[in-house]
Design an enzyme around this catalytic site. Structure first.
Site, PDB file in Angstrom:
ATOM      1  N   GLN A   1      19.373 -18.994  42.143  1.00 39.40           N
ATOM      2  CA  GLN A   1      20.764 -19.025  42.593  1.00 39.40           C
ATOM      3  C   GLN A   1      21.601 -17.872  42.066  1.00 39.40           C
ATOM      4  O   GLN A   1      21.212 -17.162  41.136  1.00 39.40           O
ATOM      5  CB  GLN A   1      21.413 -20.330  42.146  1.00 39.40           C
ATOM      6  CG  GLN A   1      21.387 -20.544  40.643  1.00 39.40           C
ATOM      7  CD  GLN A   1      22.058 -21.849  40.245  1.00 39.40           C
ATOM      8  OE1 GLN A   1      23.171 -21.844  39.750  1.00 39.40           O
ATOM      9  NE2 GLN A   1      21.402 -22.971  40.493  1.00 39.40           N
TER      10      GLN A   1
ATOM     11  N   HIS B   1      26.157 -16.705  42.003  1.00 38.47           N
ATOM     12  CA  HIS B   1      27.535 -17.127  42.261  1.00 38.47           C
ATOM     13  C   HIS B   1      28.364 -15.914  42.659  1.00 38.47           C
ATOM     14  O   HIS B   1      28.079 -14.794  42.220  1.00 38.47           O
ATOM     15  CB  HIS B   1      28.115 -17.801  41.018  1.00 38.47           C
ATOM     16  CG  HIS B   1      27.181 -18.812  40.426  1.00 38.47           C
ATOM     17  ND1 HIS B   1      26.905 -20.009  41.039  1.00 38.47           N
ATOM     18  CD2 HIS B   1      26.414 -18.784  39.311  1.00 38.47           C
ATOM     19  CE1 HIS B   1      26.017 -20.671  40.317  1.00 38.47           C
ATOM     20  NE2 HIS B   1      25.703 -19.961  39.259  1.00 38.47           N
TER      21      HIS B   1
ATOM     22  N   GLU C   1      29.089 -18.012  34.089  1.00 35.33           N
ATOM     23  CA  GLU C   1      28.669 -19.109  33.219  1.00 35.33           C
ATOM     24  C   GLU C   1      27.900 -18.582  32.020  1.00 35.33           C
ATOM     25  O   GLU C   1      27.349 -17.491  32.050  1.00 35.33           O
ATOM     26  CB  GLU C   1      27.825 -20.118  34.014  1.00 35.33           C
ATOM     27  CG  GLU C   1      26.615 -19.526  34.715  1.00 35.33           C
ATOM     28  CD  GLU C   1      25.968 -20.487  35.732  1.00 35.33           C
ATOM     29  OE1 GLU C   1      26.670 -21.326  36.319  1.00 35.33           O
ATOM     30  OE2 GLU C   1      24.751 -20.371  35.926  1.00 35.33           O
TER      31      GLU C   1
ATOM     32  N   HIS D   1      19.585 -15.989  39.003  1.00 27.32           N
ATOM     33  CA  HIS D   1      19.051 -16.677  37.832  1.00 27.32           C
ATOM     34  C   HIS D   1      18.460 -18.026  38.196  1.00 27.32           C
ATOM     35  O   HIS D   1      18.761 -18.604  39.240  1.00 27.32           O
ATOM     36  CB  HIS D   1      20.135 -16.849  36.763  1.00 27.32           C
ATOM     37  CG  HIS D   1      21.380 -17.518  37.250  1.00 27.32           C
ATOM     38  ND1 HIS D   1      22.408 -16.826  37.843  1.00 27.32           N
ATOM     39  CD2 HIS D   1      21.773 -18.816  37.257  1.00 27.32           C
ATOM     40  CE1 HIS D   1      23.369 -17.654  38.178  1.00 27.32           C
ATOM     41  NE2 HIS D   1      23.014 -18.880  37.845  1.00 27.32           N
TER      42      HIS D   1
ATOM     43  N   ARG E   1      21.949 -20.464  47.137  1.00 23.20           N
ATOM     44  CA  ARG E   1      20.576 -20.719  46.706  1.00 23.20           C
ATOM     45  C   ARG E   1      19.571 -20.034  47.630  1.00 23.20           C
ATOM     46  O   ARG E   1      19.797 -19.945  48.833  1.00 23.20           O
ATOM     47  CB  ARG E   1      20.296 -22.222  46.699  1.00 23.20           C
ATOM     48  CG  ARG E   1      21.163 -22.981  45.710  1.00 23.20           C
ATOM     49  CD  ARG E   1      20.822 -24.463  45.670  1.00 23.20           C
ATOM     50  NE  ARG E   1      21.657 -25.154  44.690  1.00 23.20           N
ATOM     51  CZ  ARG E   1      22.869 -25.648  44.961  1.00 23.20           C
ATOM     52  NH1 ARG E   1      23.381 -25.547  46.175  1.00 23.20           N
ATOM     53  NH2 ARG E   1      23.567 -26.240  44.010  1.00 23.20           N
TER      54      ARG E   1
HETATM   55 ZN   LIG Z   1      24.142 -20.701  37.998  1.00 29.61          ZN
END
Ligand SMILES: [Zn+2]
EC number: 5.3.1.8
Length: 406
Positions: free
Chosen positions: A92, A94, A129, A261, A280
């Site tokens: 995935q 972001h 994140e 990642h 994804r």
């Molecule tokens: Zn992630």
């Protein structure tokens, strides 16, 4: 100050025991992948008897802090999680803030329900994140140097796979996007190559007596491990284009926007911007959109550094990331340490998560005794002092740190 009650997410990749053990309760038999503490609408926490979003809505400045509201609006900008992966998560990435705003507006205009499985942009926020490990974590992160990847595939000796990665032989990173998209776009008839790669990898892993090529064995092990949980998935091949990282207790990995990642296994404390925007590409039964993933990805190869951890005072360690939305510290209370430690993050709504031992947190008026797994919410105008023996993580909005005038 109030106690926060989080909520467990039962995703299939979760461990059935780790989070229950962390909380000191009996496992319920189901996988427990994540424990969320925050105000995300999908799983809002309770603070005392009230839902955190309702509390924020009633008085955002009192609950989250003036600086955070000025910068991020009347909301909690971060989401705190405990993550326990028994199996690999999906491949995935972001979006950036600008990408999220455009994507969200596009899907709103198209009238796609925000809860629909194929909805990609559920909000208009980025989702940088960081995972701080509580035990050994294995992860795939970013792209390996393409020439090196070609060499590793060459050692497997699977002609159909070598044909797929042939453009990487040049070492030019510009070829990575096309190879990645080609792998994830293999049709049913072409997917036999996945099984061939896994068979060759598995033979390599089994023949490993005293291999002087640990990188090759790690590469082969990655293929075998991914295929165990997602047999025949083209994401197995795409995962072999990536760096494999291992990091240990209290080391942190930061994942910026556009980074590809997938965590493979391990337990950690995760903090992120309060968003649920995920593109994804494979290794999941959830919705996959390869074209959108490719359009957001950064294909620049290289191994990411672990997060720098900076001493900010006795027992206080700050995890330095470029994310504007959140800040995180670790506070170590050693047995026999002198006096209370004043927790960082004054001026903002912060969460104090106990990850080891048991501590007492005081706001001057009241004191909470907290065991591992417990979270306290500190209001912006409260000075929090902690005593006891243990380790806590402190999460706060990413605003300049101020001190009370006292
Ligand atoms: Zn992630």
């Amino acid at each position: 100050m109030d106690v926060v009650t989080g909520s467990v997410q039962n995703y299939a990749w979760g461990s059935t025991t780790v989070i229950a053990d962390f909380l000191g309760v009996e496992p319920d038999g189901r996988p427990q992948a994540e424990l969320w503490f925050g105000a995300h609408p999908m799983a809002p926490s309770r603070v005392g008897p009230v839902s955190l979003p309702a509390l924020i809505e009633a008085d955002p400045t009192r609950v989250v802090g003036a600086d955070s509201v000025a910068r991020f609006g009347p909301r909690l900008p971060y989401l705190l999680k405990v993550l326990a992966a028994a199996q690999p998560l999906s491949l995935q990435a972001h979006p950036t803030r600008a990408g999220a705003e455009i994507g969200f507006a596009r899907e709103e205009a198209a009238g796609i329900d925000r809860a629909a499985p194929h909805r990609l942009y559920r909000d208009d926020w980025p989702k940088p994140e960081m995972l701080v490990a509580l035990d050994d974590v294995e992860a795939l992160c970013g792209f390996r140097e393409p020439g090196r990847t070609y060499d590793l595939f060459a050692r497997l000796g699977v002609p159909a796979a070598l044909e797929l990665v042939a453009p990487l032989r040049s070492g030019r990173s510009e070829e990575l996007a096309a190879v990645f998209a080609r792998m994830l776009g293999l049709d049913q008839g072409e997917r036999a190559v996945v099984a061939q790669v896994v068979a060759a990898a598995s033979a390599l892993v089994e023949s490993d007596g005293s291999s002087d090529e640990p990188a090759l064995i790690r590469f082969a092990r990655t293929a075998v491990e991914l295929d165990t949980y997602h047999p025949g998935d083209p994401g197995v091949l795409a995962g072999l284009l990536m760096n494999r990282l291992s990091f240990g207790r209290f080391e942190g990995l930061y994942l910026p926007a556009r980074n590809l990642h997938a965590y493979l296994s391990g337990t950690g404390v995760e903090i992120m911007a309060n968003s649920d925007n995920v593109m994804r590409g494979g290794l999941t039964p959830k919705h996959i959109d390869v074209a959108e993933l490719v359009s957001v990805l950064d294909f620049t190869p290289g191994v990411p550094d672990l997060v720098e951890v900076v001493a900010e005072g006795p027992g206080i360690w700050r995890y330095e990331t470029p994310a504007p939305e959140f800040a995180m510290w670790r506070v170590d209370l050693l047995p026999g340490a002198d006096g209370p430690i004043t927790l960082p993050g004054w001026g903002s709504g912060r969460m104090v998560l106990v990850v080891e031992g048991s501590v007492q947190v005081s706001d001057g008026a009241s004191t909470l005794a907290l065991q591992r797994g417990a979270v306290a919410y500190g209001y912006p105008d409260e000075t929090l002092k902690v005593t006891g023996s243990g380790i806590v993580m402190v999460a706060a909005p990413g605003v300049p740190v101020t001190s009370p005038d006292e």
